[in-house]
Design an enzyme around this catalytic site. Structure first.
Site, PDB file in Angstrom:
ATOM      1  N   ASN A  61      12.406   8.487  48.432  1.00  0.00           N
ATOM      2  CA  ASN A  61      11.930   9.842  48.757  1.00  0.00           C
ATOM      3  C   ASN A  61      10.406   9.867  48.792  1.00  0.00           C
ATOM      4  O   ASN A  61       9.778  10.784  48.280  1.00  0.00           O
ATOM      5  CB  ASN A  61      12.467  10.845  47.733  1.00  0.00           C
ATOM      6  CG  ASN A  61      12.305  12.278  48.215  1.00  0.00           C
ATOM      7  OD1 ASN A  61      12.430  12.548  49.406  1.00  0.00           O
ATOM      8  ND2 ASN A  61      11.999  13.185  47.316  1.00  0.00           N
TER       9      ASN A  61
ATOM     10  N   ASP B 177      13.708  -0.954  42.461  1.00  0.00           N
ATOM     11  CA  ASP B 177      14.607   0.123  42.047  1.00  0.00           C
ATOM     12  C   ASP B 177      14.777   0.066  40.530  1.00  0.00           C
ATOM     13  O   ASP B 177      15.034  -1.024  39.988  1.00  0.00           O
ATOM     14  CB  ASP B 177      15.963  -0.065  42.762  1.00  0.00           C
ATOM     15  CG  ASP B 177      16.811   1.176  42.689  1.00  0.00           C
ATOM     16  OD1 ASP B 177      17.143   1.606  41.563  1.00  0.00           O
ATOM     17  OD2 ASP B 177      17.138   1.727  43.752  1.00  0.00           O
TER      18      ASP B 177
ATOM     19  N   SER C 161      12.724  18.827  32.836  1.00  0.00           N
ATOM     20  CA  SER C 161      12.595  20.018  33.680  1.00  0.00           C
ATOM     21  C   SER C 161      12.990  21.271  32.908  1.00  0.00           C
ATOM     22  O   SER C 161      13.856  21.224  32.019  1.00  0.00           O
ATOM     23  CB  SER C 161      13.529  19.846  34.872  1.00  0.00           C
ATOM     24  OG  SER C 161      13.709  21.065  35.527  1.00  0.00           O
TER      25      SER C 161
ATOM     26  N   TYR D  95      22.241  17.616  38.519  1.00  0.00           N
ATOM     27  CA  TYR D  95      20.823  17.261  38.334  1.00  0.00           C
ATOM     28  C   TYR D  95      20.358  17.673  36.933  1.00  0.00           C
ATOM     29  O   TYR D  95      19.797  16.872  36.181  1.00  0.00           O
ATOM     30  CB  TYR D  95      19.953  17.955  39.403  1.00  0.00           C
ATOM     31  CG  TYR D  95      18.472  17.873  39.094  1.00  0.00           C
ATOM     32  CD1 TYR D  95      17.795  16.667  39.172  1.00  0.00           C
ATOM     33  CD2 TYR D  95      17.750  19.012  38.692  1.00  0.00           C
ATOM     34  CE1 TYR D  95      16.434  16.585  38.876  1.00  0.00           C
ATOM     35  CE2 TYR D  95      16.395  18.939  38.399  1.00  0.00           C
ATOM     36  CZ  TYR D  95      15.747  17.724  38.489  1.00  0.00           C
ATOM     37  OH  TYR D  95      14.407  17.650  38.176  1.00  0.00           O
TER      38      TYR D  95
ATOM     39  N   LYS E 201      19.176  15.409  33.455  1.00  0.00           N
ATOM     40  CA  LYS E 201      17.941  15.559  32.666  1.00  0.00           C
ATOM     41  C   LYS E 201      18.284  15.796  31.187  1.00  0.00           C
ATOM     42  O   LYS E 201      17.673  15.211  30.288  1.00  0.00           O
ATOM     43  CB  LYS E 201      17.102  16.728  33.196  1.00  0.00           C
ATOM     44  CG  LYS E 201      16.510  16.509  34.566  1.00  0.00           C
ATOM     45  CD  LYS E 201      15.451  15.431  34.553  1.00  0.00           C
ATOM     46  CE  LYS E 201      14.895  15.131  35.930  1.00  0.00           C
ATOM     47  NZ  LYS E 201      14.078  13.919  35.988  1.00  0.00           N
TER      48      LYS E 201
HETATM   49  P1  NAD Z   1       9.704  12.885  44.246  1.00  0.00           P
HETATM   50  O1  NAD Z   1      11.045  12.709  44.858  1.00  0.00           O
HETATM   51  O2  NAD Z   1       8.565  13.218  45.130  1.00  0.00           O
HETATM   52  O3  NAD Z   1       9.335  11.573  43.396  1.00  0.00           O
HETATM   53  C1  NAD Z   1      10.292  10.749  42.802  1.00  0.00           C
HETATM   54  C2  NAD Z   1       9.980   9.321  43.227  1.00  0.00           C
HETATM   55  O4  NAD Z   1      10.929   8.442  42.638  1.00  0.00           O
HETATM   56  C3  NAD Z   1      10.050   9.119  44.750  1.00  0.00           C
HETATM   57  O5  NAD Z   1       8.870   8.485  45.165  1.00  0.00           O
HETATM   58  C4  NAD Z   1      11.279   8.232  44.935  1.00  0.00           C
HETATM   59  O6  NAD Z   1      11.133   7.361  46.051  1.00  0.00           O
HETATM   60  C5  NAD Z   1      11.331   7.489  43.609  1.00  0.00           C
HETATM   61  N1  NAD Z   1      12.667   7.026  43.199  1.00  0.00           N
HETATM   62  C6  NAD Z   1      13.821   7.746  43.206  1.00  0.00           C
HETATM   63  N2  NAD Z   1      14.841   6.987  42.733  1.00  0.00           N
HETATM   64  C7  NAD Z   1      14.303   5.783  42.417  1.00  0.00           C
HETATM   65  C8  NAD Z   1      14.842   4.574  41.890  1.00  0.00           C
HETATM   66  N3  NAD Z   1      16.144   4.477  41.621  1.00  0.00           N
HETATM   67  N4  NAD Z   1      14.014   3.528  41.687  1.00  0.00           N
HETATM   68  C9  NAD Z   1      12.691   3.625  41.987  1.00  0.00           C
HETATM   69  N5  NAD Z   1      12.128   4.735  42.500  1.00  0.00           N
HETATM   70  C10 NAD Z   1      12.924   5.795  42.709  1.00  0.00           C
HETATM   71  O7  NAD Z   1       9.862  13.980  43.096  1.00  0.00           O
HETATM   72  P2  NAD Z   1       8.741  14.706  42.211  1.00  0.00           P
HETATM   73  O8  NAD Z   1       8.733  16.141  42.585  1.00  0.00           O
HETATM   74  O9  NAD Z   1       7.472  13.952  42.237  1.00  0.00           O
HETATM   75  O10 NAD Z   1       9.445  14.596  40.792  1.00  0.00           O
HETATM   76  C11 NAD Z   1       9.151  13.559  39.876  1.00  0.00           C
HETATM   77  C12 NAD Z   1      10.033  13.710  38.667  1.00  0.00           C
HETATM   78  O11 NAD Z   1       9.819  15.002  38.099  1.00  0.00           O
HETATM   79  C13 NAD Z   1      11.528  13.623  38.963  1.00  0.00           C
HETATM   80  O12 NAD Z   1      12.148  12.930  37.895  1.00  0.00           O
HETATM   81  C14 NAD Z   1      11.970  15.062  38.980  1.00  0.00           C
HETATM   82  O13 NAD Z   1      13.326  15.200  38.635  1.00  0.00           O
HETATM   83  C15 NAD Z   1      11.051  15.676  37.933  1.00  0.00           C
HETATM   84  N6  NAD Z   1      10.851  17.115  38.136  1.00  0.00           N
HETATM   85  C16 NAD Z   1      10.419  17.571  39.336  1.00  0.00           C
HETATM   86  C17 NAD Z   1      10.262  18.944  39.534  1.00  0.00           C
HETATM   87  C18 NAD Z   1       9.834  19.477  40.879  1.00  0.00           C
HETATM   88  O14 NAD Z   1      10.058  20.657  41.133  1.00  0.00           O
HETATM   89  N7  NAD Z   1       9.184  18.708  41.741  1.00  0.00           N
HETATM   90  C19 NAD Z   1      10.534  19.838  38.477  1.00  0.00           C
HETATM   91  C20 NAD Z   1      10.960  19.324  37.258  1.00  0.00           C
HETATM   92  C21 NAD Z   1      11.117  17.952  37.091  1.00  0.00           C
END
Ligand code: NAD
Ligand code: UDP
Length: 340
Positions: free
Chosen positions: A38, A61, A127, A151, A155
């Protein structure tokens, strides 16, 4: 002189890329580990331009033991900031196993490999969704926890798993950061949130409507018990959120228990407040219509951020105007995200 080596899983993503900048600016050496499920490599190139430095980037990964083992063998890592995971609520209902595999299994493999290499400091992206439908606001860290979708459950389960890990071995240093609603972008306008397809989240939807990519925002419900009937959330500038991670690393070696912290501003804005603020910041209209409530949404969610101030010496500094201005700068300069 550089401080410590930090592994940033998911560091090419939205929050990870912004955090990478602040970590480097704070003097940390970082290694980004991402499978690009992503994210785009272009985000890292742009971070390199912002910090004027090359970044070590490993494509891998977190569920792959060998990928991780290679990193820990090659580099002496002091701590991990663990962003990697899947984050779309709706998709998690359709593909629960994929969410449990990426988020829970991925975190298990990561912690096992960390332990093998005697790296036992982790900052985890949790989160506000773990509070479910809170009985009151503002939300404190000791409020009851629940989950309404896979989801959120992933968490919640990871939080519990990390508590159990600490109980089994108190040399682990674990900080759980519960994010409220991250929005905005780096002030340069060169990195920001780049969702695939039609955005699920409010802010990118508003931004893409303002730039003319989408026609009209559907406001999900105007009959909630809030000041204007639309849902209220605690939007937090992504740079403030990123700074919370730097502050967490600053204290991590001295903590004596698992620390759980809300990262929010403490102020709630409604959907219509956000629309108005965005129109002001962008000078563009954001057409909207009132639509039915979205299943699973709650009326109000905002943080009590006082524990973050106490334990991390952190508080949000940027208000709704900067959130909208920075989001607009990113969106208008990059209408097609990193692809453009
Ligand atoms: P994002 O999707 O932009 O970033 C997540 C990254 O992890 C991506 O670059 C993706 O390629 C990578 N990734 C996913 N699965 C993977 C795997 N198995 N191995 C290696 N890389 C992997 O999301 P974000 O908004 O930057 O969120 C980051 C973290 O914060 C996440 O854990 C998300 O659940 C948490 N979070 C996000 C929000 C939000 O609203 N953006 C709110 C609360 C918590
Ligand atoms: N929302 C909306 N229209 C959209 C997307 C979101 O009205 O197209 C509302 C949603 O109902 C909630 C708020 O905006 O009240 C924030 O939603 P988002 O999905 O960004 O975050 P979360 O639901 O995770 O708090």
């Amino acid at each position: 002189m550089s401080k410590h080596k930090i592994l940033v899983t998911g560091g090419a993503g939205y929050i990870g890329s912004h955090t990478a900048i602040l970590l480097i600016e704070a003097g940390y050496d970082i290694i980004i580990f991402d499978n690009f499920s992503n994210a785009s490599k272009e985000s890292i190139k742009r971070v390199e331009t912002i910090v004027n430095k090359d970044i070590i980037l490993i494509e891998g990964d977190i569920r792959n033991r060998n990928d991780l083992h290679n990193v820990f063998t090659h580099y002496c890592i002091d701590a991990v900031i663990h962003f990697a995971g899947l984050k779309a609520v709706g998709e998690s209902v359709e593909k629960p196993l994929s969410y449990y595999d990426n988020n829970i299994n991925g975190t298990i493999v990561l912690c096992e490999v960390m332990a093998e290499h005697n790296c036992k400091s982790i900052v985890f992206s949790s989160s506000a969704t773990v509070y479910g439908d809170p009985h009151t606001t503002p939300i404190k860290e000791n409020f009851p926890l629940s989950a309404t979708n896979p989801y959120g459950r992933s968490k919640l389960f990871i939080e519990e798993m990390l508590h159990d890990l600490y109980i089994s071995d108190s040399s682990w240093k674990i900080i759980l950061l519960r994010y409220f609603n991250p929005v905005g972008a780096h002030i340069s306008g060169t990195i920001g949130e780049d969702p695939n397809g039609i955005p699920n989240n409010l802010m990118p939807f508003i931004a893409q409507t303002a730039v003319g990519k989408l026609n009209c925002l559907s406001v999900f419900g105007d009959d909630y018990d809030t000041h204007d009937g639309t849902g209220v959330r605690d939007y937090i500038h992504v740079t403030d959120l990123a700074d919370g991670h730097v502050k967490a690393l600053d204290i991590i070696k001295d903590i004596k228990k698992v620390i759980t912290v809300n990262l929010g501003t403490g102020t709630g804005y409604s959907v219509l407040d956000m629309v108005k603020a965005f129109e002001k910041a962008s000078g563009k209209d954001v057409p909207y219509c009132i639509a039915p409530r979205r299943a699973g949404d709650i009326a109000k969610c905002f943080a009590d951020p006082s524990y973050a101030k106490e334990v991390l010496n952190w508080e949000a500094t940027k208000g709704i105007e900067e959130m909208c201005q920075d989001s607009w700068r990113w969106q208008s300069n990059n209408p097609n995200g990193y692809e453009g």
